[in-house]
Motif scaffolding. Structure first.
Motif, PDB file in Angstrom:
ATOM      1  N   GLY A  14       0.951  -1.134  -0.128  1.00 39.63           N
ATOM      2  CA  GLY A  14      -0.178   0.146   0.321  1.00 39.63           C
ATOM      3  C   GLY A  14       0.497   1.077   0.292  1.00 39.63           C
ATOM      4  N   VAL A  15       2.240   1.307   0.162  1.00 34.46           N
ATOM      5  CA  VAL A  15       3.269   2.152  -0.203  1.00 34.46           C
ATOM      6  C   VAL A  15       3.120   2.847  -1.474  1.00 34.46           C
ATOM      7  N   LEU A  16       3.633   2.041  -1.857  1.00 34.65           N
ATOM      8  CA  LEU A  16       3.125   2.614  -3.518  1.00 34.65           C
ATOM      9  C   LEU A  16       1.480   3.544  -3.777  1.00 34.65           C
ATOM     10  N   GLN A  17       0.830   3.383  -3.250  1.00 37.03           N
ATOM     11  CA  GLN A  17      -0.450   3.638  -3.748  1.00 37.03           C
ATOM     12  C   GLN A  17      -0.527   5.345  -3.101  1.00 37.03           C
ATOM     13  N   LYS A  18       0.296   4.904  -1.681  1.00 35.91           N
ATOM     14  CA  LYS A  18      -0.547   5.759  -0.786  1.00 35.91           C
ATOM     15  C   LYS A  18       0.869   7.377  -1.478  1.00 35.91           C
ATOM     16  N   VAL A  19       2.126   7.010  -1.938  1.00 39.68           N
ATOM     17  CA  VAL A  19       2.686   8.423  -2.576  1.00 39.68           C
ATOM     18  C   VAL A  19       2.309   8.670  -4.151  1.00 39.68           C
ATOM     19  N   THR A  20       1.626   7.818  -4.602  1.00 39.94           N
ATOM     20  CA  THR A  20       0.747   8.253  -5.930  1.00 39.94           C
ATOM     21  C   THR A  20       0.209   9.048  -6.085  1.00 39.94           C
ATOM     22  N   SER A  21      -1.191   8.305  -5.155  1.00 36.70           N
ATOM     23  CA  SER A  21      -2.133   9.568  -4.384  1.00 36.70           C
ATOM     24  C   SER A  21      -1.761  10.590  -4.230  1.00 36.70           C
ATOM     25  N   TYR A  28      -0.075  16.862  -9.718  1.00 40.05           N
ATOM     26  CA  TYR A  28       1.750  17.064 -10.268  1.00 40.05           C
ATOM     27  C   TYR A  28       1.041  15.253 -10.851  1.00 40.05           C
ATOM     28  N   ASN A  29       1.628  15.529 -12.316  1.00 39.50           N
ATOM     29  CA  ASN A  29       1.734  14.028 -12.716  1.00 39.50           C
ATOM     30  C   ASN A  29       2.949  13.284 -12.881  1.00 39.50           C
ATOM     31  N   ILE A  30       3.019  12.066 -12.589  1.00 41.00           N
ATOM     32  CA  ILE A  30       4.432  11.032 -12.011  1.00 41.00           C
ATOM     33  C   ILE A  30       4.692  11.230 -13.772  1.00 41.00           C
ATOM     34  N   GLU A  31       5.715  11.547 -14.507  1.00 38.60           N
ATOM     35  CA  GLU A  31       6.233  10.839 -15.797  1.00 38.60           C
ATOM     36  C   GLU A  31       6.632   9.254 -15.670  1.00 38.60           C
ATOM     37  N   SER A  32       7.216   9.133 -14.963  1.00 39.57           N
ATOM     38  CA  SER A  32       8.449   7.766 -14.475  1.00 39.57           C
ATOM     39  C   SER A  32       7.870   7.409 -13.417  1.00 39.57           C
ATOM     40  N   ILE A  33       7.977   6.069 -12.806  1.00 37.65           N
ATOM     41  CA  ILE A  33       8.214   5.880 -11.759  1.00 37.65           C
ATOM     42  C   ILE A  33       8.822   3.911 -11.642  1.00 37.65           C
ATOM     43  N   THR A  34       9.558   3.901 -10.918  1.00 35.30           N
ATOM     44  CA  THR A  34      10.760   2.652 -11.282  1.00 35.30           C
ATOM     45  C   THR A  34      10.435   2.195  -9.120  1.00 35.30           C
ATOM     46  N   GLN A  59       6.991  21.087  -3.710  1.00 38.35           N
ATOM     47  CA  GLN A  59       5.524  20.729  -2.840  1.00 38.35           C
ATOM     48  C   GLN A  59       5.284  19.653  -2.958  1.00 38.35           C
ATOM     49  N   VAL A  60       6.037  18.475  -3.890  1.00 38.09           N
ATOM     50  CA  VAL A  60       6.521  17.646  -3.954  1.00 38.09           C
ATOM     51  C   VAL A  60       7.346  16.778  -2.617  1.00 38.09           C
ATOM     52  N   THR A  61       7.732  17.699  -1.939  1.00 37.29           N
ATOM     53  CA  THR A  61       8.879  17.124  -1.386  1.00 37.29           C
ATOM     54  C   THR A  61       8.475  17.299   0.136  1.00 37.29           C
ATOM     55  N   LYS A  62       7.733  18.509   0.126  1.00 37.92           N
ATOM     56  CA  LYS A  62       6.392  18.793   2.145  1.00 37.92           C
ATOM     57  C   LYS A  62       6.083  17.407   1.580  1.00 37.92           C
ATOM     58  N   GLN A  63       5.015  17.328   0.557  1.00 40.43           N
ATOM     59  CA  GLN A  63       3.834  16.315   1.137  1.00 40.43           C
ATOM     60  C   GLN A  63       4.670  14.847   1.027  1.00 40.43           C
ATOM     61  N   LEU A  64       5.919  14.442   0.972  1.00 39.97           N
ATOM     62  CA  LEU A  64       6.310  13.523   1.101  1.00 39.97           C
ATOM     63  C   LEU A  64       6.877  13.202   2.648  1.00 39.97           C
ATOM     64  N   LYS A  66       5.002  14.343   4.898  1.00 39.82           N
ATOM     65  CA  LYS A  66       3.624  13.852   5.466  1.00 39.82           C
ATOM     66  C   LYS A  66       4.210  12.187   6.303  1.00 39.82           C
ATOM     67  N   LEU A  67       4.644  11.221   5.127  1.00 42.67           N
ATOM     68  CA  LEU A  67       4.262  10.114   4.971  1.00 42.67           C
ATOM     69  C   LEU A  67       4.936   9.797   5.755  1.00 42.67           C
ATOM     70  N   VAL A  68       4.096   8.826   7.266  1.00 41.54           N
ATOM     71  CA  VAL A  68       5.225   8.138   8.054  1.00 41.54           C
ATOM     72  C   VAL A  68       5.901   7.228   6.829  1.00 41.54           C
ATOM     73  N   GLU A  69       5.824   6.675   6.010  1.00 42.17           N
ATOM     74  CA  GLU A  69       6.969   5.207   5.897  1.00 42.17           C
ATOM     75  C   GLU A  69       7.261   6.234   4.849  1.00 42.17           C
ATOM     76  N   VAL A  70       7.552   7.398   4.058  1.00 46.19           N
ATOM     77  CA  VAL A  70       8.734   7.597   3.894  1.00 46.19           C
ATOM     78  C   VAL A  70       9.935   7.910   4.555  1.00 46.19           C
ATOM     79  N   VAL A  71      11.440   7.686   4.362  1.00 53.52           N
ATOM     80  CA  VAL A  71      12.334   7.695   5.695  1.00 53.52           C
ATOM     81  C   VAL A  71      13.966   8.048   4.623  1.00 53.52           C
ATOM     82  N   LYS A  72      13.391   8.592   3.398  1.00 56.87           N
ATOM     83  CA  LYS A  72      14.490   9.575   3.191  1.00 56.87           C
ATOM     84  C   LYS A  72      14.048  10.171   1.417  1.00 56.87           C
TER      85      LYS A  72
END
Length: 94
Positions: A14-21, A28-34, A59-64, A66-72
């Protein structure tokens, strides 16, 4: 301008879904993701490309953050990054 963002996250369902949503909800549009497991099995690395100016990156960095699952989070320099493309071709031989 393209921004390459490398994110170290917890390797849980579920972490991938949280980040992309989170990114898409902000418009903002994600052009590519790995995404893949890294050297530690409990962590995964996400690298994605977002187009925009420095304000979009901020803005993207600030929002990310805020997520508990994001380490770095790290903004990668596109000039020092390796870029690859993959093409899948189906050939019908007779």
């Amino acid at each position: 301008m393209e921004h390459y963002i490398s994110t170290l996250v917890e390797n849980k369902p579920g972490v991938l879904q949280k980040v992309t949503s989170l990114i898409s909800k902000r418009g903002y549009n994600i052009e590519s993701i790995t995404v893949g497991e890294c050297e530690y099995p409990e962590l995964a690395r996400m690298v994605f490309v977002v187009k925009g100016d420095e304000k979009v990156l901020e803005q993207v960095t600030k929002q990310l953050n805020k997520l508990v699952e994001v380490v770095k989070i790290k903004d990668l320099d596109p000039n020092n990054s390796v870029k690859r493309e993959l093409s899948l071709i189906k050939v019908n031989g007779k």
